[in-house]
Design an enzyme around this catalytic site. Structure first.
Site, PDB file in Angstrom:
ATOM      1  N   GLY A 115      -1.405  -6.516   3.836  1.00 47.53           N
ATOM      2  CA  GLY A 115      -1.874  -6.350   2.474  1.00 47.53           C
ATOM      3  C   GLY A 115      -0.999  -7.121   1.513  1.00 47.53           C
ATOM      4  O   GLY A 115       0.097  -7.580   1.860  1.00 47.53           O
ATOM      5  N   CYS A 116      -1.487  -7.279   0.281  1.00 47.15           N
ATOM      6  CA  CYS A 116      -0.747  -8.053  -0.715  1.00 47.15           C
ATOM      7  C   CYS A 116       0.551  -7.353  -1.109  1.00 47.15           C
ATOM      8  O   CYS A 116       1.618  -7.967  -1.141  1.00 47.15           O
ATOM      9  CB  CYS A 116      -1.622  -8.317  -1.932  1.00 47.15           C
ATOM     10  SG  CYS A 116      -2.424  -6.839  -2.607  1.00 47.15           S
ATOM     11  N   TYR A 117       0.463  -6.067  -1.415  1.00 49.69           N
ATOM     12  CA  TYR A 117       1.682  -5.335  -1.783  1.00 49.69           C
ATOM     13  C   TYR A 117       2.685  -5.304  -0.629  1.00 49.69           C
ATOM     14  O   TYR A 117       3.885  -5.538  -0.843  1.00 49.69           O
ATOM     15  CB  TYR A 117       1.341  -3.909  -2.197  1.00 49.69           C
ATOM     16  CG  TYR A 117       0.712  -3.732  -3.555  1.00 49.69           C
ATOM     17  CD1 TYR A 117       1.336  -4.188  -4.709  1.00 49.69           C
ATOM     18  CD2 TYR A 117      -0.503  -3.054  -3.699  1.00 49.69           C
ATOM     19  CE1 TYR A 117       0.764  -3.977  -5.967  1.00 49.69           C
ATOM     20  CE2 TYR A 117      -1.074  -2.842  -4.945  1.00 49.69           C
ATOM     21  CZ  TYR A 117      -0.436  -3.301  -6.075  1.00 49.69           C
ATOM     22  OH  TYR A 117      -1.002  -3.092  -7.312  1.00 49.69           O
ATOM     23  N   THR A 119       3.168  -7.422   1.696  1.00 42.78           N
ATOM     24  CA  THR A 119       3.814  -8.733   1.849  1.00 42.78           C
ATOM     25  C   THR A 119       5.010  -8.871   0.919  1.00 42.78           C
ATOM     26  O   THR A 119       6.128  -9.181   1.338  1.00 42.78           O
ATOM     27  CB  THR A 119       2.797  -9.860   1.576  1.00 42.78           C
ATOM     28  OG1 THR A 119       1.763  -9.794   2.558  1.00 42.78           O
ATOM     29  CG2 THR A 119       3.463 -11.228   1.623  1.00 42.78           C
ATOM     30  N   ALA A 120       4.773  -8.622  -0.372  1.00 39.50           N
ATOM     31  CA  ALA A 120       5.869  -8.750  -1.335  1.00 39.50           C
ATOM     32  C   ALA A 120       6.969  -7.728  -1.056  1.00 39.50           C
ATOM     33  O   ALA A 120       8.169  -8.036  -1.131  1.00 39.50           O
ATOM     34  CB  ALA A 120       5.334  -8.575  -2.755  1.00 39.50           C
TER      35      ALA A 120
END
Lengths: 352, 352, 352, 352
Positions: B154-156, B158-159
């Site tokens: 997911g995007c979150y 990853t960061a």
């Protein structure tokens, strides 16, 4: 009835965003009359020279700053100046009998040593400074009512402290676990031509700044320590958000009693703020949006508990220029003059 | 040399923001040829019907989704579908020999029980799911290279994970103190007509959502636990930011060794990511802006230590649709096919 | 004095952006009391269900729409409904004696045939419609004062007509050369989940829509024809701008007398609007920003003459939800009830 | 294949938004190598000092500006300097044999007298200036191919002229009726700390500027006159839009033949631009959004005819920093060097 005689008020440092909000709100206040605008660099200009949309609406000229003259004309003086300037004129204003509300950091610290360390400015007004009261009415209403000099809180501390106070005052959290992740619109950076505040740079972007060293940290810690009854160290991180106005503080802390649930805390917050008309506690499961507060003097607080981690998460949303600055100063004035705390301040946000 | 024969690739679910990014990036990739676009609701339309600016640029039609046909035409298939759909066609694609990169949550969990609890969907593809590798090349490069099925993060996560991994892997922090305060642009909410994603609602506003219960929490915890070597519980709070693209994760954790300073950690991070061309460690005292990453596949990481509190604060910035979604999937494909990890992906952000 | 008895007012269709502005402004109006909110789809909900930030501030419930009951409780009724609905309940409200201010297009046209062509709806209320007055007080103040039914102008026509009226009324331009290039924030599209109004789509973008066929065209032409004394055809192009609120109309027309200079026209405009407190004519060489008007009921007008082309260029800026909608309706109510036209309306914009 | 030897190119004035776009695009260009960055105020700095996100990506230092050295190292030189500076170093660069693409106004005018009037600068390089070609390849492709010195168009003229050219070239409109209402993102104002470009000022606002006197007016008129075959005067009005990138030009003109319909004009435009790969004519009834073009070198053109008024309305959308600046300069370089006009330039916008 009403307004047989309005209280004359003045603003020193009217050219910035805090100043223009003070002008807007004071013009609509039913019990005061705005009689003086002062500024050094803009002295001689009309207010409409700075803000063309106020031509024919605000017809005051910016005057040079002479404390004696200001005190002779204004019962109440708002100081909206860069840090380190208010302390140069406040002693005279106080001596001449004006009530002073300072929006800078100069009178926020009960211990001037802390101010001097974080702001790098020496001070020669210790006895006056000792009389100042921290202008957060939700915590210090009674002392504000009796004071002649108010050090109005910073924008971040306002949002942060309203979120943290019930927890600290009632010993519900482990203080050293408190982390404040704060987000602000760019108007908090003032009306100055900085590259990082340009739309082309700041729009559609986001970043933290002054991590672990922002000057609002000791201000928050001072009040947290007062509430907790002992020295408290707080983690505070500010972020710049691509929007004009608004602050959201997301506050994390570990609960002492892991059995507390969300609705317990909502009950506790509601009771804590039962006499504070500007604090709005959100319903269970609802979290505040900064847009709700934009244009009003309200602070919206949402509360969540994470049973998996034992933490409480509190979110508080304000308009940084109103509850975080000009509106709160007027709220303090209302308290000082014995008026209803909500007098002359917008109740409903500008939404959308 | 080069491109004597390009690898045929396809996208199922090309109509959303993830899909349009995949199309854009794959069109520019020197070693692949985009030969198939699939979708149920948009089958029969041209891609230009969905995105008029791509008329005469992308001339593929959206086709109905038939796994057999897809596998016969595509060596590599990207699935950009709502959660719970990829798992219905992946078994057939895998069986027919395609390499599959799923951008949904379906193949992110090594323990399907966790998926079923948080996503509420039963699963009948356990044996296939067991072969999936979590598609974060910075952590699982070797396993990705040997896998036929990738569950892209997911995007979150990853960061968040790029910020946390060196700390957890090397035991530098107390894991249960980790708090992730994440901020995302609204494109993360997808191309759907929701009131809260309207410009009139979301612009000039900011708020948290799904506090203490966002589905990316167990995904982050799974990888953190893998890195730490034991079960880890994480605090994760997402916020919606008034911008189109970008994620900033601000991560807090207590250091085990209070003597570590900022530059120690910068050295550690730099070493940890020495073979990861997409991770950029900021210079001492510099913190990332999401705008730096927008348009590129890079993740910018800034590091700070607060000696007053003993915490490390790590900020990581990505483009949620590139490193957080489409770009990372292509990075995984590069690894799977033995190509340079940076092939065909934009190195420099779109700035400003 | 004052408020011994406030006038009871109601709003039908309170859930949209026009509705929430009416609620906000009417709550602060010193001579009225908001006693009724009505709506079909939201009947039974509290207003705070629709707008959580108004919990404990607006405590009215949305009621079902029954004209008889509404008329029995409200002296003044604001209708903020989609086009084609106001005309179904207005006849009863009028008959029962309420004053009606309709914010839709239903009562804007003196010739219903034009309405029927452009809006595609048949009408059975011709005799009532014939009594309606177009609610632009700057042009029709006297007729509004004597009317029971007001068709409040559209947002674009308000900005456009205030820019064009002095030119047409005094025969200064060749009418058929008039071109209106108008730009609006996205709140004009309403609170509905449309893809093109999403922040991810509309932010950082700009485009025209309904070119040469927007429904505000015949409305503008009707009033222009009235002012010119003959049929006038106007070019009107609306654009969607990446901002929440505000309209700028840039108006071009060829001057009949090429000798007129900018300051001549400023004098003419100032005289034309000398009794119109909400119209602000900018100083020579100053052009309005929509931000100046945001939050106030003002219309800012800037004027330029291009001696090279013989054209006048007039720019007018309003807040589309206030002077372009809710504020103007309240201004009309003030006129109908014999009050000061500025009563209860915000004079100073929300700036910044 | 290829790239046995890349063409060495340099940029003078690399610190602004035009410069950073040139750097980004030239780094990805397959046939050139960026070997020199020059600047006066930033000489000695690395490019990453100016743009921290480019650390480890662009490792060139900014060097002082010495035309002799530049010419010895660069076959092609891009000048991205404030107006009035390029003309001081161009003669030497030309003499030494470099090809020069100037992004300022210095070499846009075939009649230097016009330049001197509008830009207020004297010139001593008349013979060199006389050899410059206006860098709009869609109109002057052949002359660009044979020239050593290109005056690249301004951002507004690019969008405006691509919209107007087919109409003027083919005599379809009455030239003096042409009105260009143009809207630009704030990056067009450059990377400088101006109050009016602050996010807090420019966001959620909109206004015209330099009405009837913007310097792009004579530039547009020069090319329009060339196309029409006689002197043409144009009405041009620029507006500042609350977005970072993008220009929309809405162009109005009266058709000579009132019988022309929309699809006639779409056919004419399509034919006119049949050899111009960067111009995209929209389908009938579709109007361009600036977001479509953002990140690409494309110009999207939408066409409408209003039979009620006899006018054509043409809307053209570009990315002001790419087709309006850096991308167009590279397109010109491609033409000069005999390469495909699309080489190294992004075809698909960054959308969303």
């Amino acid at each position: 009835m009403g307004n047989l005689r309005r209280v004359p008020v003045g603003i020193v440092g009217a050219s910035g965003y805090g100043g223009v909000q003070l002008v807007r709100l004071l013009m609509d206040h039913p019990e005061v009359e705005l009689v003086y605008l002062g500024g050094e660099s803009s002295a001689g200009k009309t207010f409409a020279d700075l803000y063309p949309h106020l031509g024919n609406i605000v017809d005051l000229k910016i005057e040079a700053v002479d404390p004696e003259i200001i005190a002779s004309r204004c019962e109440v003086v708002f100081l909206s100046l860069p840090n380190g300037l208010a302390c140069q004129i406040t002693p005279q204003l106080i001596e001449k009998g004006s009530k002073v509300l300072d929006l800078s950091a100069d009178y926020r610290f009960s211990d001037l040593a802390t101010y001097i360390i974080w702001y790098g400015t020496q001070r020669s007004d210790r006895s006056i400074a000792a009389t100042a009261v921290y202008g957060l009415p939700e915590l210090y209403r009674d002392r504000i009512a009796e004071s002649q000099l108010i050090g109005c809180p910073g924008c971040y501390p306002t949002a942060s402290l309203l979120a943290l106070s019930p927890l600290l005052k009632q010993g519900l959290i482990v203080p050293e676990t408190a982390i404040i992740d704060a987000k602000s619109g760019t108007s908090g950076g003032g009306r100055q031509g900085k590259i990082n505040l340009l739309l082309a740079e700041a729009d559609n972007s986001l970043g933290a700044y002054n991590v672990a060293r922002h000057r609002h940290t000791p201000e928050i810690e001072q009040i947290c320590s007062d509430l907790a009854g002992h020295e408290v160290t707080i983690q505070f991180t500010p972020h710049l958000i691509p929007m004009v106005r608004g602050i959201l503080a997301t506050v994390y802390a570990t609960l002492r009693d892991p059995g507390l649930v969300r609705d317990d805390l909502i009950t506790i917050y509601t009771a804590f703020y039962r006499n504070s008309p500007w604090v709005k506690i959100c319903h269970s499961g609802t979290y505040p949006q900064t847009k709700w507060a934009c244009g009003s003097n309200a602070c919206y607080i949402g509360i969540e508990v994470d049973p998996r981690t034992g933490r409480v998460i509190v979110m508080s949303a304000i308009d940084n220029l109103i509850k975080g600055q000009a509106g709160q100063a007027i709220q303090c004035m209302n308290v000082m003059l014995g008026w209803d705390e909500t007098l002359g301040l917008p109740k409903v946000g500008f939404y959308p």
